[in-house]
Design an enzyme around this catalytic site. Structure first.
Site, PDB file in Angstrom:
ATOM      1  N   HIS A 218      -9.116  -3.870  -1.992  1.00  0.00           N
ATOM      2  CA  HIS A 218      -8.120  -3.159  -1.180  1.00  0.00           C
ATOM      3  C   HIS A 218      -8.415  -1.659  -1.181  1.00  0.00           C
ATOM      4  CE1 HIS A 218      -3.805  -2.299   0.063  1.00  0.00           C
ATOM      5  NE2 HIS A 218      -4.200  -1.127  -0.421  1.00  0.00           N
ATOM      6  N   GLU A 219      -8.624  -1.097  -2.372  1.00  0.00           N
ATOM      7  CA  GLU A 219      -8.878   0.346  -2.468  1.00  0.00           C
ATOM      8  C   GLU A 219     -10.214   0.717  -1.832  1.00  0.00           C
ATOM      9  OE1 GLU A 219      -6.488   2.280  -3.107  1.00  0.00           O
ATOM     10  OE2 GLU A 219      -5.179   0.720  -3.884  1.00  0.00           O
TER      11      GLU A 219
ATOM     12  N   HIS B 259     -10.072   1.383   1.814  1.00  0.00           N
ATOM     13  CA  HIS B 259      -9.672   2.747   2.175  1.00  0.00           C
ATOM     14  C   HIS B 259     -10.884   3.659   2.332  1.00  0.00           C
ATOM     15  CE1 HIS B 259      -5.325   2.587   2.029  1.00  0.00           C
ATOM     16  NE2 HIS B 259      -5.364   1.962   0.863  1.00  0.00           N
TER      17      HIS B 259
ATOM     18  N   CYS C 157       0.848  -1.194   0.000  1.00  0.00           N
ATOM     19  CA  CYS C 157       0.000   0.000   0.000  1.00  0.00           C
ATOM     20  C   CYS C 157       0.882   1.242   0.000  1.00  0.00           C
ATOM     21  CB  CYS C 157      -0.898  -0.010   1.234  1.00  0.00           C
ATOM     22  SG  CYS C 157      -2.019   1.383   1.349  1.00  0.00           S
TER      23      CYS C 157
END
EC number: 3.5.1.88
Length: 177
Positions: free
Chosen positions: A141-142, A145, A99
């Site tokens: 994953h994004e 966020h 990341c």
């Protein structure tokens, strides 16, 4: 276009839950252009707006899995505005994730192997697609966020603490250099 500062853990702003985008306009497109420039400069394959301090549900991805005849990555930029995931597979896959907000740290994370997603692009057009492989992992994953979640939150407490200690040691070494 401009390269923006990427927030690094443990910056508390990374824990902010991002808000939906109300309008796809030129201001948003300028942010998206900055995000791509920042991501390519880092370099990385994905970036959420919150990582550059903007708590909006926007992310950019470019896996750059192919190269041209000169060995340069072929860009396939993708924009995801207000993305939603649904119907994840029971089958899981494991990727060694990194990341830009947790620089130079990597760990294996297990996520659904196949997902379905819907989102808007930078023109405001609606999309819906079945995703698998690295793209599915990167999108998950994004999207974490956008909820204030880092990939290290998927690790055991011991592994997470080890990563954070390594991150702090690397930060001190960069400052000393």
């Amino acid at each position: 276009m401009a390269i923006r500062l990427i927030l690094e853990a443990p910056d508390p702003r990374l824990r902010t839950i991002s808000t939906p985008v109300e309008a796809v306009d030129d201001e948003l497109r300028a942010l998206i252009a900055d995000m791509f420039e920042t991501m390519y400069d880092a370099p990385g394959i994905g970036l959420a707006a919150i990582q550059v301090g903007v708590p909006k549900r926007v992310l950019v991805i470019d896996l750059q899995e192919e190269e041209d005849a000169e060995g340069k990555p072929i860009r396939h930029p993708r924009v995801f505005i207000n993305p939603e995931l649904f119907d994840p597979s029971e089958e899981q896959s494991v990727y060694n994730e990194g990341c830009l907000s947790v620089p130079e740290q990597y760990a294996e994370v297990e996520r659904p192997a196949v997902i379905h997603a819907r989102w808007l692009d930078e023109q405001g057009a609606k999309h819906e697609e079945r995703l698998e492989g690295l793209l599915a992992t990167c999108l998950q994953h994004e999207m974490d966020h956008l909820e204030g979640i880092l990939f290290i939150d998927h690790l055991s407490r011991l592994k997470r603490e080890m990563v954070m200690k390594k991150l702090e040691k690397a930060r001190r070494a960069r400052k000393a250099a």
